[in-house]
Design a protein around this motif. Structure first.
Motif, PDB file in Angstrom:
ATOM      1  N   ALA A 128       5.728  13.546 -17.748  1.00 16.55           N
ATOM      2  CA  ALA A 128       6.138  13.800 -19.122  1.00 16.55           C
ATOM      3  C   ALA A 128       6.739  12.573 -19.797  1.00 16.55           C
ATOM      4  O   ALA A 128       6.684  12.454 -21.012  1.00 16.55           O
TER       5      ALA A 128
ATOM      6  N   GLY B 142      -0.829  21.045 -21.165  1.00 14.12           N
ATOM      7  CA  GLY B 142      -0.927  21.051 -22.623  1.00 14.12           C
ATOM      8  C   GLY B 142       0.348  20.612 -23.327  1.00 14.12           C
ATOM      9  O   GLY B 142       0.312  20.106 -24.440  1.00 14.12           O
ATOM     10  N   PHE B 143       1.499  20.784 -22.673  1.00 14.18           N
ATOM     11  CA  PHE B 143       2.781  20.416 -23.277  1.00 14.18           C
ATOM     12  C   PHE B 143       3.110  18.924 -23.163  1.00 14.18           C
ATOM     13  O   PHE B 143       4.158  18.501 -23.638  1.00 14.18           O
ATOM     14  N   LEU B 144       2.263  18.156 -22.485  1.00 16.79           N
ATOM     15  CA  LEU B 144       2.602  16.752 -22.258  1.00 16.79           C
ATOM     16  C   LEU B 144       2.396  15.929 -23.531  1.00 16.79           C
ATOM     17  O   LEU B 144       1.324  15.388 -23.755  1.00 16.79           O
ATOM     18  N   VAL B 145       3.445  15.841 -24.347  1.00 14.48           N
ATOM     19  CA  VAL B 145       3.319  15.077 -25.595  1.00 14.48           C
ATOM     20  C   VAL B 145       2.970  13.617 -25.334  1.00 14.48           C
ATOM     21  O   VAL B 145       2.368  12.955 -26.171  1.00 14.48           O
TER      22      VAL B 145
ATOM     23  N   ARG C 169       0.867  12.484 -23.347  1.00 16.17           N
ATOM     24  CA  ARG C 169      -0.514  12.248 -22.930  1.00 16.17           C
ATOM     25  C   ARG C 169      -1.487  12.946 -23.862  1.00 16.17           C
ATOM     26  O   ARG C 169      -1.835  14.119 -23.660  1.00 16.17           O
TER      27      ARG C 169
ATOM     28  N   ASN D  89      -2.585  16.924 -24.253  1.00 13.22           N
ATOM     29  CA  ASN D  89      -1.690  17.633 -25.164  1.00 13.22           C
ATOM     30  C   ASN D  89      -2.469  18.523 -26.138  1.00 13.22           C
ATOM     31  O   ASN D  89      -3.463  18.107 -26.709  1.00 13.22           O
TER      32      ASN D  89
ATOM     33  N   THR E  60      -5.872  13.405 -16.881  1.00 12.81           N
ATOM     34  CA  THR E  60      -4.605  13.469 -17.607  1.00 12.81           C
ATOM     35  C   THR E  60      -3.779  12.213 -17.363  1.00 12.81           C
ATOM     36  O   THR E  60      -3.053  11.761 -18.239  1.00 12.81           O
TER      37      THR E  60
END
Ligand code: SF4
Ligand code: SF4
Ligand code: SF4
Lengths: 187, 397
Positions: A105, B193-196, B198, B202, B337
């Protein structure tokens, strides 16, 4: 409490890597290419001789941005990653399950696995070694021969960093992601 | 107390437990599974000695083959659960024979997934403790893990009541398992999907795609499970089910390909850094073209379309290529990813500026990951011995 940040006068950086060594020494970081909390990025000279762009060549010291809105913190399933009273993003090794989600992240590749605790670790602005004793310096900042690094309390309007950020233009890395970094690059 | 009154099961001695028909295929599968499990145990041994250094994962590519394999197994589980619910939750007639066999499959695959992830998470015991003590409610991993735990609980109860022919409760827990399973599974999509940070991962794509590809996976697995159960000699009732299943799968594959086309186009359009370039790299890679597309989608799709869904024997074989394709989908999902380096400057003397991040799984990772397939086979064999998994036509639904 304070809200610590760092301003980097990066155009003065000479890539001596004294900061990297000081950080390793201060925090007892193990050897190995993957184990580093801070680093100095190198922008290579662009262009073909003789049309070289001297301005393109510079050094960009960096580390954890101590984001005010840290993606590494929101993804942590056990709250092992937390904001301390000084606004520093920290990892509690007793709670870290080593899922390495925070490493996915973090937009800045600021985290690594510490083989001593077998948990994820990162720059903590020398919280364990200096801030806790009331010192307001960091190892990298104290050692830098060209005074690239200005460390201090962003909430104190009189601090050197606050004054510098008022007087000089600056930018942050990947600011468009909304992470609100507390590392500022002076232009 | 007589346990078999509570949970009807077949009693076995060690001898009768291993008393399977000694056909060449059965004997091959037996030793194949034993070999795989042996491999897994050896891999685990190496991991216990060397820790994560036994894996090819790095600072920039922290998730590797084991995560891909975990996703592979839990997608299989959700897929089986969704496909079986078509019959006994939604009362679609052709699917009503599926019930028990699919649910036990779902239980086995999720247990195998947990077995794999236990050797990837550095501190699995600590995870269980702090998941409860200091829950990270903004973390997709927290939700995914917690909901999957609940899901496992529900589908075990569902199997229990199916096995006791208690249709009222099996339906209630079937529905609960389905809803929680869907939530858990889309949360697994959201982990990516939450990985801002990447841009290639995302967004809304993964949470939706995970559900769709779970249904495709569940269909392939049903073909394999029933192909194996009846050794290709299908009774009429099963035949009817498999033709319907082919047709449903054909539709699902068409939707999946449609999804993939738009995903690629929206990712490439405008050539946004860390997205356009990665997407081009992705769809021109052999993994995608041969693994995901040819094996995972095109071959089964062509067989279904040409035969109008009637070539069920061919579909059993095509489901093997399908599952290989699904494996590549999971691997690529995890690998792609992480392709774009997050630190785009050269940081060491005498090194080139970073290109794409590289990762090669080590032998240990392969041993644990592929070995886990053997573990799933063995659990299935045991379940098949102990329980009567066939649909009883006398039972009313
Ligand atoms: S730079 Fe990375 S590790 Fe540091 S606070 Fe931001 S997201 Fe977390
Ligand atoms: S590796 Fe540790 S600090 Fe990072 S997200 Fe997982 S539990 Fe939190
Ligand atoms: S110590 Fe200062 S000059 Fe030397 S590499 Fe670090 S930031 Fe640059």
């Amino acid at each position: 409490m304070a809200r610590y940040g760092m301003a980097l006068d990066y155009k003065s950086c000479i890539n001596c890597k004294a900061c990297e060594s000081a950080c390793k020494e201060e925090n007892g970081i193990l050897l190995g290419a993957d184990n580093h909390r801070i680093w100095v990025g190198v922008n290579e000279i662009e262009g073909l001789f003789p049309d070289l762009s001297i301005g393109s060549s510079n050094f960009q010291p960096s580390q954890c941005q101590q984001c005010d809105n840290a993606p590494c913190q929101s993804v942590c399933p056990t709250n092992a990653t937390y904001y301390d009273d000084n606004g520093v993003v920290r990892v509690n090794p007793d709670q870290c399950i080593l899922c390495t989600y925070c490493m996915q992240a973090c937009p800045y590749d600021a985290r690594y696995i510490d083989d001593r605790t077998v948990t994820v670790d990162k720059c903590n602005f020398c919280s364990d070694t200096r801030l806790i004793h009331g010192e307001t310096t960091t190892a990298c900042q104290a050692t830098c021969p060209t005074k690239v690094r200005i460390f201090g309390d962003l909430d104190d309007p009189e601090s050197e960093i606050s004054q510098t950020l008022r007087d000089r233009e600056h930018y942050s890395l990947k600011a468009h992601l909304g992470t609100k970094p507390k590392l500022f690059y002076l232009t | 107390m007589d346990l078999s009154k509570l949970v009807p099961f077949n009693k076995h001695t060690v001898r009768s437990f291993f008393d399977f028909e000694r056909s060449a295929l059965n004997i091959f599968m037996f030793w194949f599974s034993m070999g795989l499990v042996g491999m897994m145990l050896a891999g685990i041994g190496i991991y216990l000695i060397e820790g994560h250094h036994a894996y090819g994962v790095t600072r920039q590519h922290a998730w590797g083959l084991l995560i891909a394999m975990y996703v592979f197994f839990v997608v299989s589980s959700t897929g089986l659960c969704i496909m079986s619910s078509l019959g006994h939750v939604f009362n679609i007639k052709a699917f009503q024979i599926v019930g028990k066999r699919a649910i036990i499959g779902a239980i086995i695959t999720i247990l195998t997934g947990f077995a794999v992830i236990a050797f990837e998470i550095g501190h699995p015991v600590r995870m269980v403790i702090y998941n409860v003590l200091t829950p990270g409610l903004t973390s997709a991993i927290w939700w995914m893990g917690t909901l999957y735990g609940l899901y496992l609980f529900f589908i075990i109860l569902e199997f229990f009541f199916l096995n006791n022919a208690n249709h009222k409760f099996s339906k209630i827990f079937g529905l609960a398992g389905l809803v929680v399973g869907l939530a858990a599974h889309s949360n697994l999509g959201a982990v990516f999907g939450f990985l801002v940070a990447r841009p290639i991962a995302n967004g809304v794509f993964f949470p939706l795609y995970f559900i769709l590809s779970a249904m495709v996976t569940g269909s392939y697995l049903l073909f394999l499970i029933y192909g194996w159960r009846y050794k290709m000699k299908f009774p009429p009732e099963v035949k009817g089910f498999m033709v319907t299943l082919s047709q449903v799968l054909g539709l699902l594959l068409a939707i999946l390909m449609f999804f993939e086309v738009w995903r690629a186009l929206t990712a490439i359009y405008g050539h946004m850094p860390e997205r356009g370039d990665i997407a081009i790299h992705m769809i021109t890679s052999k993994n995608f073209l041969i693994g995901e597309f040819l094996l995972g989608m095109l071959i089964p799709f062509i067989i279904i379309v040409w035969s109008k869904g009637r070539a069920i024997k061919a579909m059993v074989y095509a489901s093997i290529t399908g599952m290989i394709g699904i494996f590549f989908m999971r691997y690529d999902l995890v690998h792609d990813t992480q392709l774009a380096p997050m630190m785009p400057l050269k940081i060491r003397e005498y090194s080139l500026p970073p290109g794409l991040v590289e990762y090669i799984p080590t032998a240990t990772e392969w041993m644990i990951s592929l070995g886990a397939i053997g573990l799933a086979f063995m659990m299935y064999y045991a379940a098949d011995r102990f329980f009567n998994l066939d649909h009883d036509p006398e039972e009313s639904h």
